[in-house]
Enzyme design. Structure first.
Site, PDB file in Angstrom:
ATOM      1  N   ASP A  77     -41.050  46.886 -18.576  1.00 30.19           N
ATOM      2  CA  ASP A  77     -41.779  45.689 -18.125  1.00 30.19           C
ATOM      3  C   ASP A  77     -42.187  45.846 -16.665  1.00 30.19           C
ATOM      4  OD1 ASP A  77     -42.968  43.234 -18.489  1.00 30.19           O
ATOM      5  OD2 ASP A  77     -41.186  42.087 -17.975  1.00 30.19           O
ATOM      6  N   ILE A 132     -34.782  29.527  -6.485  1.00 31.97           N
ATOM      7  CA  ILE A 132     -35.769  30.277  -5.696  1.00 31.97           C
ATOM      8  C   ILE A 132     -36.848  30.912  -6.562  1.00 31.97           C
ATOM      9  CG2 ILE A 132     -34.189  30.752  -3.808  1.00 31.97           C
ATOM     10  CD1 ILE A 132     -33.658  33.474  -5.001  1.00 31.97           C
ATOM     11  N   GLY A 133     -36.765  30.778  -7.880  1.00 35.51           N
ATOM     12  CA  GLY A 133     -37.791  31.371  -8.723  1.00 35.51           C
ATOM     13  C   GLY A 133     -37.553  31.083 -10.182  1.00 35.51           C
ATOM     14  N   GLY A 183     -39.007  32.476 -14.347  1.00 35.94           N
ATOM     15  CA  GLY A 183     -39.788  33.424 -15.128  1.00 35.94           C
ATOM     16  C   GLY A 183     -39.796  33.015 -16.578  1.00 35.94           C
ATOM     17  N   GLY A 184     -40.335  33.907 -17.427  1.00 33.07           N
ATOM     18  CA  GLY A 184     -40.432  33.585 -18.839  1.00 33.07           C
ATOM     19  C   GLY A 184     -39.086  33.507 -19.519  1.00 33.07           C
ATOM     20  N   MET A 185     -38.137  34.335 -19.060  1.00 24.99           N
ATOM     21  CA  MET A 185     -36.844  34.398 -19.732  1.00 24.99           C
ATOM     22  C   MET A 185     -35.705  33.799 -18.933  1.00 24.99           C
ATOM     23  SD  MET A 185     -36.911  38.177 -21.445  1.00 24.99           S
ATOM     24  CE  MET A 185     -37.354  38.960 -19.906  1.00 24.99           C
ATOM     25  N   VAL A 234     -34.002  31.890 -11.423  1.00 26.90           N
ATOM     26  CA  VAL A 234     -33.284  32.612 -10.376  1.00 26.90           C
ATOM     27  C   VAL A 234     -32.832  31.617  -9.309  1.00 26.90           C
ATOM     28  CG1 VAL A 234     -33.351  34.512  -8.740  1.00 26.90           C
ATOM     29  CG2 VAL A 234     -34.713  34.628 -10.816  1.00 26.90           C
ATOM     30  N   LYS A 266     -29.407  35.284 -11.674  1.00 30.12           N
ATOM     31  CA  LYS A 266     -30.447  35.107 -12.687  1.00 30.12           C
ATOM     32  C   LYS A 266     -29.787  34.568 -13.945  1.00 30.12           C
ATOM     33  CE  LYS A 266     -33.994  37.583 -12.735  1.00 30.12           C
ATOM     34  NZ  LYS A 266     -35.041  38.640 -12.782  1.00 30.12           N
TER      35      LYS A 266
END
Length: 728
Positions: A135, A18-19, A21-23, A26, A41
């Site tokens: 962040d 569903i997603g 990111g940089g790290m 998800v 995650k």
């Protein structure tokens, strides 16, 4: 590597991505133990291979798991399996604030303040638990379908900033504070700066600083003045502008000192947006020349007296040490001298008769004592040194060589020294030795107590009984609470034991037991297949131990295939081949036209484990429910054509979009009433056909002069009108 359908931690089934990111990536997953959907995650491979990062990530994620607040995405679990490091979090259905801003271009001041208040309250809860996000950005703020605002990614941020992480990983250079951009220390006020930039973007639809590279943007955060959001949107209220500007001050000391202070101003701005109530504290102005109060003078005097007393004591101590040293050497010399005199006196007794028989011998010579002469000489030298020192001190004080001035003791001085106060320093986060030395240096007495926690490294000060900045009496006892690691307990071996036996053994050791189920051909149903942590591994008391209990051989269960979207024949064949029995098949309406004449429902969902021969009922779609329309209206004359006039005979034809003719009649009288029902189409057309005839005319032939009659002409005209029928 994560794959759709796999189960991690013996309980979380990965359903879909569903997603990203940089790290991390998800995934939506189902927790089979608690029968709920969660977000998992998973750290990307490059970070999973960094042991330092993984260690810090695990510690921070475990700390974040202790946060429970309605404006924070709650963390449920942290784990590792086969080199895959993951955290399990609350699944929030909604969109990120970043996408919400992009969708609306920019937010109203009222909406931006409401969101900022919820974000601030969530971050404040984390700060109160000594967790700094580091962040904060719109990508890490989620707005749920119910309108609830939640902050996510606690834990990863701090672990990331503890390592060398490039900006493409953090993805937050547009929101970073100047102290973070410099690579320096960051604290709660760094989160306030980032939230200020986020508010700027909510209000204007853009970030305050942009550039071609991350370095260029970071330099702008350090050097350039923050633009006012009113430069881009003039209708932003003055108080909102001031709040954003105070959050984004370059110096942390000029920002809000806590999220609680920020929330107070945000709520005030919500009620009185046009009032000028935001106060920015300028440290330079606070350090400017000002009148000294009596209280300040008394404090300065006490400190001056203390310094003078200490300097005088040190001077006297040096003199005393010097005198003792000289006296020690002199005593040794005197002792030698006395021995020498005694020897000389013995010799003199032997020769008195030979050398002192003269009757003219002076009796005064008998009073001469060489020892006293030696002592007198030494005392004279010491006295001369003391007098010289006093003279030098007086001259130096007169000329200003010595900056201190000896003051006469005043009444009450002794009491003031006894009640002298010092300012408590910040010791949280320091090692125990550092904190103890620092407290002793300022005159406070440290006392130690320990607390078991995983949030701090062992031997680190968690908190002090006196808050930093508080004035307290000198020699006061300050209790330091120091982190103590959990004592590791060797996990018992419960393999092949029954679930009840295994649970009892592990709970007696002080562990919390989690149970998952699985299939195993070699382990009896109800017995433990595996455990995590493994037998013999060390784990702290109160931690979780997961046991996987056998349900017997997997061959006794069949996984239900998916037949939705198949034709009836294909679906029946698929279920039969899987060892399942086809039950009743019924025909139903379904709103999805793509499923017409196909299976739209099965009584057991795809992926379910059922016994062999289980009956599966099917439903086949016959298409959406039929809709009919009606045409009840008065048709007006075709005045769209200018050649039409009242009384003309007109043929009227009404046709549906499917080509069915509802009306075909001729009339010269309008409006024409119609009443039709059960029409299968929603739209149609009305055609008007009529003939336009010109009258005969007469002309004269120019050659013969005769009169010529010219006949009239007839032209057929057509007017088409679209019509929408009403639903029945």
């Amino acid at each position: 590597m994560i794959k759709i359908g796999m189960i991690i931690g013996d309980r979380y089934e990965i359903l879909e991505k569903i997603g990203t990111g940089g790290m991390s990536d998800v995934y939506k997953a189902k927790d089979h133990k608690l029968n709920r959907f969660v977000a998992v995650k998973v750290l990307k491979q490059e970070f999973s291979e960094n042991e330092n990062f993984v260690s810090k990530f695990r510690i921070e994620a475990q700390a974040a798991a202790g946060l429970m607040h309605p404006n924070i995405v709650n963390v449920y679990d942290v784990g590792e399996e086969g080199g895959i490091y993951y955290i399990v979090m609350e699944l929030v259905e909604g969109i990120t604030l970043k996408k919400y801003i992009e969708k609306k271009a920019r937010l109203s001041a009222k909406e931006a303040i409401s969101i900022a208040i919820q974000v601030s309250m969530g971050i404040e809860s984390a700060h109160n638990n000594h967790i700094i996000h580091r962040d904060i950005k719109p990508q890490n703020i989620i707005i749920s379908k119910e309108g609830k605002v939640k902050v996510t990614d606690f834990g990863i941020a701090k672990a990331a900033t503890s390592n060398t992480i490039t900006s493409n990983v953090m993805g937050s250079v547009h929101y970073t504070s100047p102290e973070q951009a410099r690579g320096g220390y960051s604290d709660e006020k760094s989160d306030i700066y980032s939230l200020g930039v986020t508010m700027f973007e909510m209000l204007t639809g853009r970030v305050p600083f942009n550039g071609e590279t991350t370095v260029a943007i970071a330099i702008k955060h350090i050097q350039e003045e923050m633009p006012s959001p009113r430069e881009f949107v003039s209708e932003i209220p003055i108080s909102v502008e001031q709040i954003v500007c105070k959050c984004c001050q370059k110096s942390p000391d000029r920002r809000y000192q806590s999220m609680g202070e920020l929330v107070i101003d945000l709520k005030q701005s919500l009620m009185n947006p046009d009032e000028d109530f935001v106060k920015v504290v300028d440290p330079d102005e606070e350090a400017s020349t000002r009148m000294i109060t009596d209280r300040d003078m008394a404090q300065i005097k006490r400190q001056s007296d203390r310094r003078d007393s200490m300097d005088e004591a040190m001077r006297l101590r040096r003199n005393e040490d010097y005198y003792r040293h000289e006296r020690y050497e002199d005593d040794e010399e005197d002792e030698d001298y006395e021995n020498e005199i005694e020897d000389d006196e013995d010799d003199e007794d032997d020769i008195d008769d030979r050398y002192y028989e003269d009757d003219d011998y002076d009796d005064d010579d008998d009073d001469y004592d060489p020892k006293m002469e030696r002592i007198t000489t030494i005392l004279a030298v010491v006295a001369a040194l003391l007098v010289g020192g006093i003279v030098i001190f007086i001259i130096g004080r007169t000329l200003g060589v010595f900056p201190f001035e000896q003051t006469e003791p005043e009444a009450g001085t002794e009491q003031e020294e006894q009640t002298e106060q010092v300012e408590m320093i910040e010791v949280e986060g320091k090692t125990l030795d550092e904190a103890k030395r620092a407290l002793i240096d300022i005159g406070l007495t440290p006392e130690i107590e320990y607390e078991v926690t995983d949030a701090y490294e062992e031997g680190t000060v968690i908190r002090a009984s006196v808050k930093a900045g508080t004035m307290t009496d000198k020699n006061t006892n300050v209790i330091l609470t120091v982190a103590e690691a959990n004592e590791l307990i060797k996990v018992a071996d419960v393999h092949s034991k029954t679930q009840a036996e295994a649970t009892s053994i592990l709970e007696k050791q002080g562990f919390i037991v989690n149970v998952t189920e699985g299939y195993d051909d070699n382990v009896r149903s109800g017995n433990v297949i595996s455990q995590s942590p493994e037998a013999g591994a060390g784990a702290p008391a109160g931690s979780s131990v997961t046991i996987r209990v056998s349900q017997g051989a997997e061959s006794t269960k069949i996984r239900v295939p998916n037949t939705v979207g198949m034709t009836e024949m294909d679906g029946v064949a698929t279920l039969t081949e899987s060892g399942l029995t086809v039950g009743t098949i019924t025909q139903v309406n379904n709103d999805d036209p793509a499923l017409t004449d196909k299976i739209c429902y099965q009584s057991y969902s795809e992926g379910s484990w059922v016994d062999s021969g289980t009956t599966i009922d099917l439903k086949v779609s016959i298409g959406p429910v039929a809709r009919t329309f009606k045409f009840v209206d008065n048709i007006t004359a075709p005045t769209e054509d200018g050649e039409y006039h009242d009384g003309m005979a007109v043929t009227v034809i009404v046709t549906t979009a499917e080509g069915a003719q509802l009306l075909n009649t001729q009339t010269s009288s309008f409006p024409l009433a119609v009443n039709y029902t059960g029409i299968p189409s929603e739209t149609g057309t009305i055609q008007f056909i009529f003939t336009v005839t010109t009258n005969p005319s007469t002309t004269t032939d120019p050659n013969t002069g005769d009169t010529v009659i010219v006949d009239g002409t007839s032209t057929e005209k057509t007017v088409t009108r679209n019509v929408t029928f009403a639903a029945e």
